[in-house]
Write an enzyme that holds these catalytic residues in place. Structure first.
Site, mmCIF file in Angstrom:
data_model
loop_
_atom_site.group_PDB
_atom_site.id
_atom_site.type_symbol
_atom_site.label_atom_id
_atom_site.label_comp_id
_atom_site.label_asym_id
_atom_site.label_seq_id
_atom_site.Cartn_x
_atom_site.Cartn_y
_atom_site.Cartn_z
ATOM 1 N N HIS A 268 0.815 -1.212 0.000
ATOM 2 C CA HIS A 268 0.000 0.000 0.000
ATOM 3 C C HIS A 268 0.851 1.266 0.000
ATOM 4 O O HIS A 268 0.384 2.338 -0.424
ATOM 5 C CB HIS A 268 -0.936 0.000 1.214
ATOM 6 C CG HIS A 268 -2.269 0.613 0.946
ATOM 7 N ND1 HIS A 268 -2.450 1.660 0.068
ATOM 8 C CD2 HIS A 268 -3.506 0.338 1.441
ATOM 9 C CE1 HIS A 268 -3.734 2.000 0.035
ATOM 10 N NE2 HIS A 268 -4.389 1.214 0.852
ATOM 11 N N CYS A 269 2.095 1.186 0.446
ATOM 12 C CA CYS A 269 2.948 2.379 0.397
ATOM 13 C C CYS A 269 3.321 2.734 -1.038
ATOM 14 O O CYS A 269 3.750 3.853 -1.320
ATOM 15 C CB CYS A 269 4.212 2.177 1.230
ATOM 16 S SG CYS A 269 5.459 1.112 0.471
#
Length: 463
Positions: free
Chosen positions: A137-138
């Site tokens: 998700h980063c």
């Protein structure tokens, strides 16, 4: 610049504070057969990934969070270390496929390598096969990830989709540079004025979000998370959802959240819990991504925190309340507060924001129960290596005491719901999926037999 923003880095922090959390987002494509051999698949994938440098980059972390993590080229990049192949016992059914997806999504990505994986899954019934794509998700939010994944399809080879993907942060020629702190006084004054105006506009939203987070929810569906997962999915025709939208003057998101609300209500009742006003306080991410930034690989989201009306028994009344609460949340400044908060955080020295985010992540969060995220997907059927993509299921992670998550993705003529749940808390994720399908069917049936009367200036069914 290739540094992570405060929001991007926050997804790493969420893993750091809880060893049971894996913050990868995923997409499961079920494809008509036969599956290509590994050599052909790797060759095709390499060609499609070449325009996007992010797939060949890993994170360089700074000790003690003295600087933001930075994307750097991986000198040891090997595509074979990111593409795996696995087979279900033939003929594999949907339950077996979803069980495998739950297991694969629970595994953390290796931070020493580029933060993505592709799993080729063979053995499905009717000669079908599947691809599970995992991205941390980063690296991207749901919209950016969907555009990245669509770029792997055959359709992307005939246009410039993949070549338009940019790095996380554009070069900053003036204003503030992280680390150097070079400031243009006039621009700084203008920026400060804009930020202060945003703070004023978002004050109400800030108070609403703070009240939601700090007030414990009456639910057993939040709390510590284990290291095992369950996954299931629902699929409903977009034409049915759009019929309900037209009939009752609501949005696709309203209908989807109303269906999710009914399904959770049934779960609470079966667990012997009385559904209350605050039993399903839900984190609803809201995209702040402009059309010009659709292909940028980063996170551009704000949030809303509505209480979904699980205490309401009537399906139509639930839909009305969902519509009303989402409308009020948007108008009340919750989304603006998130934007302002991120704007301020990105202007502060990274060590300060990293410390603050880490502290917040460690606080026991009991106010929010679940997350429901809706991402628009491709409206045209896709092909991968000449084979039709039959279904496209989303997968969103669970973290921060949220034991369930629901991701929504439109693809071709259908709306897909992917449910990820903690293994120890939700005995049957399939129950949530079936409940969503039943709830949409119920709203469709009501829309076909219900006459909508109009008051002066407004629909009587909308508050």
């Amino acid at each position: 610049m290739n540094h992570l923003t405060t929001l991007d880095a926050g997804f790493l922090k969420a893993e750091d504070v809880d060893r049971h959390v894996s913050l990868a987002i995923g997409a499961l494509a079920v494809i008509e057969g036969p599956a290509p051999d590994q050599e052909a698949f790797l060759s095709s994938l390499a060609q499609r990934l070449r325009p996007c440098t992010r797939f060949g980059q890993r994170l360089r972390l700074r000790p003690f969070d003295l600087g933001a993590p930075k994307w750097v080229d991986d000198p040891d990049f090997d595509l074979g270390r990111h593409v795996w192949r696995i087979a279900l016992p033939r003929p594999g059914n949907e339950d077996q496929l979803f069980e495998l997806i739950a297991d694969l999504m629970a595994r953390r990505l290796d931070r020493g390598r580029p933060l993505w994986e592709v799993w080729v899954i063979e053995g499905l019934a009717d000669s079908k096969w599947a691809i599970l794509t995992k991205l941390h998700h980063c690296m991207a939010d749901g919209i950016a990830a969907t555009h990245l994944l669509a770029g792997l399809s055959d359709e992307s080879m005939s246009d410039s989709f993949a070549s338009n993907i940019h790095t996380t942060m554009q070069s900053q020629s003036a204003s503030v540079r992280r680390g150097g702190f070079r400031v243009n006084p006039s621009e700084a004054l203008t920026a400060s004025t804009a930020v202060m105006a945003g703070i004023v506009r978002a004050a109400k939203g800030a108070s609403e979000i703070a009240a939601g987070v700090l007030s414990p929810a009456a639910s057993s569906l939040n709390g510590p998370i284990s290291d095992l997962r369950r996954y299931s999915a629902a699929k409903v025709p977009l034409a049915d959802v759009e019929q309900v939208c037209r009939k009752f003057d609501v949005t696709i998101n309203d209908v989807a959240l109303a269906a999710i609300t009914e399904s959770y209500r049934n779960v609470f009742i079966q667990r012997g819990e009385r559904p209350r006003f605050d039993s399903l306080r839900t984190l609803v991410p809201v995209s702040t991504r402009s059309n010009s930034a659709l292909s940028k690989t980063d996170n551009r989201v704000s949030l809303m925190l509505p209480n979904l009306p699980v205490d309401q028994e009537n399906p139509l009344q639930r839909l009305r309340i969902v519509h009303s609460r989402l409308t009020r949340a948007k108008a009340g400044g919750q989304r603006q507060f998130g934007n302002t908060l991120m704007a301020i955080a990105n202007r502060l020295p990274f060590p300060m924001t990293a410390w603050a985010v880490g502290l917040l992540m460690r606080l026991p969060q009991r106010g929010v129960v679940t997350v429901a995220t809706n991402v628009p997907g491709p409206r045209r059927p896709l092909q991968i290596m000449g084979r039709r993509v039959l279904d496209l299921y989303p997968v969103s992670p669970i973290a921060m005491q949220l034991r369930t998550s629901v991701a929504m993705l439109s693809y071709a003529d259908d709306l897909y719901f992917g449910i990820l749940a903690d293994y120890d808390v939700v005995a049957d994720a399939g129950q949530l999926a079936r409940g969503i399908e039943d709830a949409v069917a119920r709203l469709v049936a009501i829309s076909k037999r219900r006459k909508v009367t109009r008051r002066r200036g407004a629909l009587s069914l909308v508050v």
